[in-house]
Design a protein around this motif. Structure first.
Motif, PDB file in Angstrom:
ATOM      1  N   GLU A 314       8.018 -12.221  14.205  1.00 57.05           N
ATOM      2  CA  GLU A 314       8.885 -11.176  14.777  1.00 57.05           C
ATOM      3  C   GLU A 314       8.119 -10.354  15.814  1.00 57.05           C
ATOM      4  N   LYS A 315       6.896  -9.984  15.490  1.00 56.47           N
ATOM      5  CA  LYS A 315       6.090  -9.188  16.418  1.00 56.47           C
ATOM      6  C   LYS A 315       5.764  -9.992  17.686  1.00 56.47           C
ATOM      7  N   GLU A 316       5.631 -11.319  17.521  1.00 53.51           N
ATOM      8  CA  GLU A 316       5.239 -12.169  18.664  1.00 53.51           C
ATOM      9  C   GLU A 316       6.399 -12.453  19.621  1.00 53.51           C
ATOM     10  N   ARG A 317       7.589 -11.950  19.286  1.00 58.76           N
ATOM     11  CA  ARG A 317       8.717 -12.192  20.194  1.00 58.76           C
ATOM     12  C   ARG A 317       8.494 -11.586  21.581  1.00 58.76           C
ATOM     13  N   GLY A 318       7.610 -10.616  21.641  1.00 56.05           N
ATOM     14  CA  GLY A 318       7.349  -9.966  22.927  1.00 56.05           C
ATOM     15  C   GLY A 318       8.264  -8.778  23.134  1.00 56.05           C
ATOM     16  N   TYR A 319       7.734  -7.749  23.809  1.00 55.64           N
ATOM     17  CA  TYR A 319       8.496  -6.533  24.050  1.00 55.64           C
ATOM     18  C   TYR A 319       9.578  -6.785  25.093  1.00 55.64           C
ATOM     19  N   PRO A 320      10.789  -6.302  24.948  1.00 55.05           N
ATOM     20  CA  PRO A 320      11.278  -5.378  23.928  1.00 55.05           C
ATOM     21  C   PRO A 320      11.972  -6.047  22.733  1.00 55.05           C
ATOM     22  N   ALA A 321      11.890  -7.382  22.628  1.00 58.36           N
ATOM     23  CA  ALA A 321      12.590  -8.042  21.507  1.00 58.36           C
ATOM     24  C   ALA A 321      11.867  -7.831  20.176  1.00 58.36           C
ATOM     25  N   SER A 322      10.624  -7.422  20.217  1.00 59.33           N
ATOM     26  CA  SER A 322       9.829  -7.247  18.994  1.00 59.33           C
ATOM     27  C   SER A 322      10.264  -5.989  18.233  1.00 59.33           C
ATOM     28  N   PRO A 323      10.270  -6.058  16.893  1.00 59.80           N
ATOM     29  CA  PRO A 323      10.659  -4.876  16.111  1.00 59.80           C
ATOM     30  C   PRO A 323       9.536  -3.837  16.036  1.00 59.80           C
ATOM     31  N   SER A 324       9.924  -2.588  15.766  1.00 63.85           N
ATOM     32  CA  SER A 324       8.962  -1.478  15.691  1.00 63.85           C
ATOM     33  C   SER A 324       8.513  -1.248  14.253  1.00 63.85           C
ATOM     34  N   GLY A 325       7.258  -0.946  14.084  1.00 63.23           N
ATOM     35  CA  GLY A 325       6.752  -0.612  12.753  1.00 63.23           C
ATOM     36  C   GLY A 325       5.400  -1.251  12.506  1.00 63.23           C
ATOM     37  N   LEU A 326       4.521  -0.510  11.827  1.00 61.47           N
ATOM     38  CA  LEU A 326       3.180  -0.998  11.497  1.00 61.47           C
ATOM     39  C   LEU A 326       2.963  -0.913   9.994  1.00 61.47           C
ATOM     40  N   PRO A 327       2.268  -1.902   9.413  1.00 64.10           N
ATOM     41  CA  PRO A 327       1.919  -1.775   7.996  1.00 64.10           C
ATOM     42  C   PRO A 327       0.878  -0.677   7.818  1.00 64.10           C
ATOM     43  N   GLY A 328       0.739  -0.138   6.589  1.00 65.95           N
ATOM     44  CA  GLY A 328      -0.257   0.940   6.437  1.00 65.95           C
ATOM     45  C   GLY A 328      -0.504   1.413   5.017  1.00 65.95           C
ATOM     46  N   VAL A 329       0.256   0.896   4.036  1.00 67.37           N
ATOM     47  CA  VAL A 329       0.087   1.455   2.686  1.00 67.37           C
ATOM     48  C   VAL A 329      -1.289   1.117   2.099  1.00 67.37           C
ATOM     49  N   GLN A 330      -1.870  -0.004   2.519  1.00 65.12           N
ATOM     50  CA  GLN A 330      -3.175  -0.392   1.970  1.00 65.12           C
ATOM     51  C   GLN A 330      -4.327   0.289   2.702  1.00 65.12           C
ATOM     52  N   THR A 331      -4.041   0.862   3.861  1.00 65.49           N
ATOM     53  CA  THR A 331      -5.117   1.444   4.665  1.00 65.49           C
ATOM     54  C   THR A 331      -5.070   2.975   4.748  1.00 65.49           C
ATOM     55  N   ILE A 332      -4.003   3.592   4.254  1.00 63.27           N
ATOM     56  CA  ILE A 332      -3.870   5.052   4.412  1.00 63.27           C
ATOM     57  C   ILE A 332      -5.059   5.796   3.776  1.00 63.27           C
ATOM     58  N   PHE A 333      -5.396   5.448   2.555  1.00 57.96           N
ATOM     59  CA  PHE A 333      -6.459   6.191   1.866  1.00 57.96           C
ATOM     60  C   PHE A 333      -7.848   5.838   2.430  1.00 57.96           C
TER      61      PHE A 333
END
Ligand code: DOR
Length: 442
Positions: A314-333
């Motif tokens: 999904e991310k590789e579709r290229g802008y602007p077809a790519s969806p927004s959002g980043l993972p982060g629950v494992q890296t927040i702390f």
């Protein structure tokens, strides 16, 4: 020293208490903190925490775990495993699943899915729509529902509500905490040509510009103040909004994200392309500096991850077809610990932002502080060690992280849920032990 017989004792750690940091042994009975410095001899189990920092359990108040409906991106098991691996003991999950979580029945369904599958404690948001006021009111008594989410601007999924009359009804008639995604939908629509003509995610913050965020935040703060309704505004991304929020401390609590505190435009888009694309966008350095200033000045109440996984395809579709959002629950702390070790904030302040304030804002019973009677949930770190973030070690189904290869000061080494070790040295327990979060009454 007390002579109470404990099931488990956390021995020798440096504990982050609400107002002080000091060495203490912590005893628990039946998953609750029962004593400090108990007689060790009688404990059935001792967990050695020498040279380690013992935090009250980290609560991630904004995650998107995609179940039901979008489990090719994530599900409640994989998302919660990522949480536990990153030292997160509890998560509050957002309603933009498929179908969106807009009724009490949907909440009950999510609770059933999470039960016996979650590796961290869990609660869920109900999403506001133009016609579900009665559900939002009833959700106060729905076990597992922790708050109402309003998307004032559209992001991932269909949830969207910016009609001021309906917002006012919700503010006046509901009592659950309200968390708000603040971007102005009409301005987004008016300026959609910028997105449609764009060829690089560097242009994402041009489309979703500061004015888009500021206009919406101004509107919702004024409305909330008029209704005397406290609100919580999520992922603030601009210097201008922070200036405004300083004047609305009576009305709004404020969240910032590690993404906005760590990454900056244009570098992140040049390095990461669509893997840095999110809403509201990551902006230039002076915005990041303003977020840190506001955090140090006490204008920021909570740090959440906004864990928003999308697949690589999904991310590789290229802008602007790519969806927004980043993972982060494992890296927040780990990331925030690194920022502490870089001198950006104190440990006491960090524990407030990641644990105490989240528990207070959402009224989470037994959470947020290392105190007698509270649940024995802990996030434990070694601040003398170092670590690095690697996409290969991410448990999220999306399999990527914007921080791949980043070297960190400090290391998250243990996660404890109600007295049970759910993660130690990067290895998960073999059974899920997350439980439903209880709220105090609204
Ligand atoms: O970038 C974002 N992605 N922002 C949101 O508000 C939603 C999230 C998602 O669910 O993908």
């Amino acid at each position: 020293m007390t002579s109470e017989i404990c099931d488990v004792v956390l021995q020798g750690g440096t504990c982050i208490f609400p107002h002080a940091i000091s060495k203490a042994d912590i005893g628990f009975i039946n998953g609750k903190i029962s004593s400090f410095n108990p007689t060790i001899k009688s404990a059935t189990k001792i967990i050695n925490c020498t040279n380690l920092i013992v935090f009250p359990g980290v609560i991630d108040t904004q995650v998107h775990f995609r179940e039901p409906g979008l489990i090719h991106k994530e599900d409640l098991q994989s998302g919660s495993q990522a949480a536990a691996l990153g030292g997160v003991t509890a998560f509050l999950e957002m309603p933009n699943t498929k179908p969106p979580t807009t009724t009490c029945a949907h909440i009950t369904e999510k609770v059933a899915i999470a039960t016996n599958r979650a590796f961290a404690h869990f609660g869920f948001f109900i999403g506001a729509t133009a016609n579900n006021l009665q559900e939002l009111i009833a959700a106060e008594n729905c076990h597992g529902c922790v708050g109402i989410k309003i998307f004032l601007g559209s992001s991932t999924g269909d949830l969207l509500l910016y009609d001021q009359k309906i917002l006012e009804d919700i503010f006046r008639h509901t009592r659950l905490p309200i968390a708000i995604h603040s971007e102005d939908e009409l301005r987004l629509k008016e300026r959609e040509h910028i997105r449609n003509q764009a060829t690089h995610p560097r242009q994402h913050p041009e489309w979703r510009d500061v004015e888009t965020a500021l206009r919406s935040t101004k509107m919702i703060l004024q409305l909330a103040r008029k209704c005397q309704r406290r609100i919580h505004i999520l992922h603030i991304s601009s210097a201008e909004e922070m200036e405004l929020l300083r004047q609305f401390r009576d009305t709004a609590t404020v969240e910032v994200l590690p993404q906005h505190l760590t990454l900056q435009s244009p570098d992140c888009y040049d390095r990461l392309g669509t893997y840095a694309q999110m809403n509201p966008p990551i902006r230039e350095y002076h915005h990041q500096a303003a977020l840190w200033r506001a955090l140090r000045d006490g204008v920021v109440d909570i740090i959440g991850s906004d864990h928003a996984p999308h697949t690589k395809n999904e991310k590789e579709r290229g802008y602007p077809a790519s969806p927004s959002g980043l993972p982060g629950v494992q890296t927040i702390f780990p990331l925030m610990l690194h920022h502490f070790l870089e001198g950006k904030l104190s440990l006491l302040h960090l524990a407030k932002l990641l644990s105490e304030n989240p528990a207070n804002l959402y009224g989470l019973k037994g959470k947020g502080q290392i105190a007698i009677g509270n649940d024995a949930d802990f996030s434990i770190a070694d601040i003398q060690a170092s670590s690095s973030i690697s996409a290969d070690l991410m448990a999220s189904r999306c399999g990527h992280t914007p921080y791949d290869g980043m070297k960190l000061k400090g290391k998250v080494c243990m996660t404890i849920l109600k007295g049970n070790v759910i993660m130690q040295d990067g290895v998960l327990a073999n059974k899920p032990m997350g439980e439903i979060l209880d709220r105090t009454k609204c």
